[in-house]
Design a protein around this motif. Structure first.
Motif, PDB file in Angstrom:
ATOM      1  N   ALA A 196       0.798  -1.227   0.000  1.00 59.09           N
ATOM      2  CA  ALA A 196       0.000   0.000   0.000  1.00 59.09           C
ATOM      3  C   ALA A 196       0.829   1.275   0.000  1.00 59.09           C
ATOM      4  O   ALA A 196       0.283   2.363  -0.213  1.00 59.09           O
ATOM      5  CB  ALA A 196      -0.939  -0.006   1.208  1.00 59.09           C
ATOM      6  N   VAL A 197       2.132   1.176   0.241  1.00 63.02           N
ATOM      7  CA  VAL A 197       2.973   2.374   0.390  1.00 63.02           C
ATOM      8  C   VAL A 197       2.921   3.275  -0.834  1.00 63.02           C
ATOM      9  O   VAL A 197       2.723   4.492  -0.735  1.00 63.02           O
ATOM     10  CB  VAL A 197       4.435   1.987   0.713  1.00 63.02           C
ATOM     11  CG1 VAL A 197       5.359   3.185   0.568  1.00 63.02           C
ATOM     12  CG2 VAL A 197       4.546   1.416   2.120  1.00 63.02           C
ATOM     13  N   ALA A 198       3.080   2.701  -2.012  1.00 62.57           N
ATOM     14  CA  ALA A 198       3.188   3.512  -3.229  1.00 62.57           C
ATOM     15  C   ALA A 198       1.908   4.270  -3.547  1.00 62.57           C
ATOM     16  O   ALA A 198       1.949   5.306  -4.221  1.00 62.57           O
ATOM     17  CB  ALA A 198       3.572   2.624  -4.411  1.00 62.57           C
ATOM     18  N   ASP A 199       0.766   3.797  -3.066  1.00 63.77           N
ATOM     19  CA  ASP A 199      -0.516   4.437  -3.359  1.00 63.77           C
ATOM     20  C   ASP A 199      -0.895   5.493  -2.334  1.00 63.77           C
ATOM     21  O   ASP A 199      -1.998   6.043  -2.397  1.00 63.77           O
ATOM     22  CB  ASP A 199      -1.631   3.382  -3.421  1.00 63.77           C
ATOM     23  CG  ASP A 199      -1.476   2.463  -4.622  1.00 63.77           C
ATOM     24  OD1 ASP A 199      -0.933   2.914  -5.649  1.00 63.77           O
ATOM     25  OD2 ASP A 199      -1.885   1.290  -4.518  1.00 63.77           O
ATOM     26  N   PRO A 217      11.452  -3.593   6.888  1.00 63.96           N
ATOM     27  CA  PRO A 217      10.885  -3.617   5.524  1.00 63.96           C
ATOM     28  C   PRO A 217      10.063  -2.375   5.210  1.00 63.96           C
ATOM     29  O   PRO A 217      10.116  -1.850   4.094  1.00 63.96           O
ATOM     30  CB  PRO A 217      10.005  -4.873   5.533  1.00 63.96           C
ATOM     31  CG  PRO A 217      10.582  -5.741   6.595  1.00 63.96           C
ATOM     32  CD  PRO A 217      11.089  -4.812   7.646  1.00 63.96           C
ATOM     33  N   LEU A 218       9.306  -1.871   6.195  1.00 62.73           N
ATOM     34  CA  LEU A 218       8.518  -0.661   5.976  1.00 62.73           C
ATOM     35  C   LEU A 218       9.430   0.540   5.759  1.00 62.73           C
ATOM     36  O   LEU A 218       9.175   1.385   4.888  1.00 62.73           O
ATOM     37  CB  LEU A 218       7.596  -0.419   7.168  1.00 62.73           C
ATOM     38  CG  LEU A 218       6.654   0.787   7.056  1.00 62.73           C
ATOM     39  CD1 LEU A 218       5.674   0.607   5.901  1.00 62.73           C
ATOM     40  CD2 LEU A 218       5.903   1.005   8.371  1.00 62.73           C
ATOM     41  N   LEU A 219      10.503   0.624   6.535  1.00 64.72           N
ATOM     42  CA  LEU A 219      11.464   1.711   6.390  1.00 64.72           C
ATOM     43  C   LEU A 219      12.084   1.703   4.992  1.00 64.72           C
ATOM     44  O   LEU A 219      12.206   2.749   4.340  1.00 64.72           O
ATOM     45  CB  LEU A 219      12.552   1.579   7.456  1.00 64.72           C
ATOM     46  CG  LEU A 219      13.560   2.716   7.599  1.00 64.72           C
ATOM     47  CD1 LEU A 219      12.880   3.963   8.156  1.00 64.72           C
ATOM     48  CD2 LEU A 219      14.703   2.285   8.532  1.00 64.72           C
ATOM     49  N   ARG A 220      12.443   0.530   4.514  1.00 69.32           N
ATOM     50  CA  ARG A 220      13.024   0.418   3.169  1.00 69.32           C
ATOM     51  C   ARG A 220      12.004   0.827   2.104  1.00 69.32           C
ATOM     52  O   ARG A 220      12.335   1.526   1.142  1.00 69.32           O
ATOM     53  CB  ARG A 220      13.514  -1.009   2.914  1.00 69.32           C
ATOM     54  CG  ARG A 220      14.753  -1.389   3.710  1.00 69.32           C
ATOM     55  CD  ARG A 220      15.379  -2.670   3.165  1.00 69.32           C
ATOM     56  NE  ARG A 220      14.509  -3.823   3.358  1.00 69.32           N
ATOM     57  CZ  ARG A 220      14.542  -4.611   4.424  1.00 69.32           C
ATOM     58  NH1 ARG A 220      15.408  -4.366   5.410  1.00 69.32           N
ATOM     59  NH2 ARG A 220      13.744  -5.656   4.515  1.00 69.32           N
ATOM     60  N   ALA A 221      10.765   0.402   2.289  1.00 71.02           N
ATOM     61  CA  ALA A 221       9.737   0.694   1.287  1.00 71.02           C
ATOM     62  C   ALA A 221       9.405   2.181   1.244  1.00 71.02           C
ATOM     63  O   ALA A 221       9.254   2.756   0.151  1.00 71.02           O
ATOM     64  CB  ALA A 221       8.472  -0.114   1.588  1.00 71.02           C
ATOM     65  N   ALA A 225      10.199   4.728  -1.911  1.00 74.38           N
ATOM     66  CA  ALA A 225       9.082   5.437  -2.538  1.00 74.38           C
ATOM     67  C   ALA A 225       9.091   6.930  -2.219  1.00 74.38           C
ATOM     68  O   ALA A 225       8.223   7.663  -2.693  1.00 74.38           O
ATOM     69  CB  ALA A 225       7.757   4.824  -2.087  1.00 74.38           C
ATOM     70  N   ASP A 226      10.051   7.376  -1.408  1.00 74.07           N
ATOM     71  CA  ASP A 226      10.163   8.781  -1.007  1.00 74.07           C
ATOM     72  C   ASP A 226       8.888   9.263  -0.319  1.00 74.07           C
ATOM     73  O   ASP A 226       8.350  10.331  -0.628  1.00 74.07           O
ATOM     74  CB  ASP A 226      10.486   9.665  -2.209  1.00 74.07           C
ATOM     75  CG  ASP A 226      10.946  11.072  -1.792  1.00 74.07           C
ATOM     76  OD1 ASP A 226      11.477  11.208  -0.664  1.00 74.07           O
ATOM     77  OD2 ASP A 226      10.769  12.019  -2.584  1.00 74.07           O
ATOM     78  N   ARG A 227       8.408   8.454   0.635  1.00 73.76           N
ATOM     79  CA  ARG A 227       7.226   8.814   1.403  1.00 73.76           C
ATOM     80  C   ARG A 227       7.635   9.160   2.830  1.00 73.76           C
ATOM     81  O   ARG A 227       8.401   8.418   3.461  1.00 73.76           O
ATOM     82  CB  ARG A 227       6.220   7.658   1.455  1.00 73.76           C
ATOM     83  CG  ARG A 227       5.705   7.201   0.097  1.00 73.76           C
ATOM     84  CD  ARG A 227       4.914   8.293  -0.612  1.00 73.76           C
ATOM     85  NE  ARG A 227       4.211   7.773  -1.780  1.00 73.76           N
ATOM     86  CZ  ARG A 227       4.688   7.780  -3.020  1.00 73.76           C
ATOM     87  NH1 ARG A 227       5.910   8.288  -3.254  1.00 73.76           N
ATOM     88  NH2 ARG A 227       3.976   7.291  -4.016  1.00 73.76           N
ATOM     89  N   PRO A 228       7.163  10.287   3.381  1.00 73.13           N
ATOM     90  CA  PRO A 228       7.443  10.610   4.785  1.00 73.13           C
ATOM     91  C   PRO A 228       6.898   9.510   5.695  1.00 73.13           C
ATOM     92  O   PRO A 228       5.795   8.994   5.484  1.00 73.13           O
ATOM     93  CB  PRO A 228       6.689  11.926   5.008  1.00 73.13           C
ATOM     94  CG  PRO A 228       6.490  12.503   3.638  1.00 73.13           C
ATOM     95  CD  PRO A 228       6.338  11.328   2.723  1.00 73.13           C
TER      96      PRO A 228
END
Length: 278
Positions: A196-199, A217-221, A225-228
């Motif tokens: 769901a990160v990219a969306d 894994p969440l930190l890497r994702a 994806a350059d998400r705060p």
């Protein structure tokens, strides 16, 4: 806390634990011992809410600091927790139980770098009933997102009070939790955060991700994806701030005793990446 600008970015909790075991982050871990270890089990249903929460938290005390890690209600081994008493930090940071390692690292870092000296801002949650305190705490956490109406937030670790404040501010969200289920507004809860990160435009995650192994894994994702990434942390409240500038943009750190344990004032310690807007 040592300024993160003085060190290369951290890759994850495994690296942070290795630094702690080597004595690079505080007192000699071979000379630091756990004096108290305990398990907190709690059930709650806020007035006017339909859902019942069950919380189980493993905690240890090192010096003046209590570190904690939440676990699933049936996963706490009380005998293993009490066996930590008198053991050294060096030994316990190699414990086979991830939750115990997390609680010990949390307490050790909090003892070496107290929140009241390290955090950028301290937010007092005033006295009140469980729902009032939950709502006040959630509002303060959502403040850290710096989100604009219409943006979509991935919420990893569903707390209905957080969702309430996101809705009130005109933010869309994707609720995510390993247990699945539905929110207070009967919305489906997804179970795969990484998908769901990219969306989403921003990510708001619970510190429980550290204890269950999903933080790295969440930190890497989110970094890819350059998400705060903003973290609200009861579990690992002293661990997550070390990742500011290593993928984490802000942290609401809430050490034991948590807001749900009593009706008096409690404190959140807010951290931000230097230079980021308040």
């Amino acid at each position: 806390m040592t300024a993160q600008a003085d060190r290369r970015p951290l890759s994850g909790v495994t690296e942070l634990t290795a630094l702690a075991r080597a004595g690079a982050l505080g007192p000699d871990p071979a000379d630091s011992r756990v004096s108290v270890a305990f398990t907190t089990r709690q059930g709650a249903r806020h007035v006017s809410r339909d859902q019942v929460y069950r919380n189980t938290v493993i905690s240890v005390r090192i010096g003046d600091a209590v570190g904690s890690c939440a676990v699933e209600p049936d996963d706490a081994d009380d005998a293993a927790v009490t066996d930590c008493v008198g053991e050294t930090v060096a030994d316990l940071l190699a414990h086979p139980d991830t939750a115990i390692r997390t609680a010990v690292l949390d307490a050790y870092l909090m003892h070496a770098h107290p929140h009241h000296l390290a955090a950028a801002r301290h937010v007092v949650i005033g006295a009140g009933d469980s729902l009032a305190k939950s709502m006040t705490r959630a509002s303060a956490v959502v403040d850290l997102l710096d989100a604009a109406p219409g943006q979509r937030v991935l919420v990893v670790g569903v707390v209905n009070s957080l969702l309430h404040h996101l809705r009130a501010r005109g933010l869309e969200y994707v609720p995510c939790d390993l247990k699945g289920g539905r929110t207070e507004w009967d919305e489906p809860i997804v179970t795969d955060a990484l998908a769901a990160v990219a969306d989403c435009d921003l990510v708001l995650a619970s510190g429980m991700t550290v204890g269950n192994g999903s933080f790295e894994p969440l930190l890497r994702a989110t970094t890819a994806a350059d998400r705060p990434l903003v973290v609200f942390a009861q579990t690992a409240s002293a661990i997550v701030p070390w990742f500011l500038g290593s993928g984490v943009t802000a942290v609401s750190a809430e050490p034991y005793p948590f807001f749900w344990l009593h009706g008096g004032p409690t404190t959140l310690h807010h951290y931000r990446v230097p230079g980021r807007a308040r």
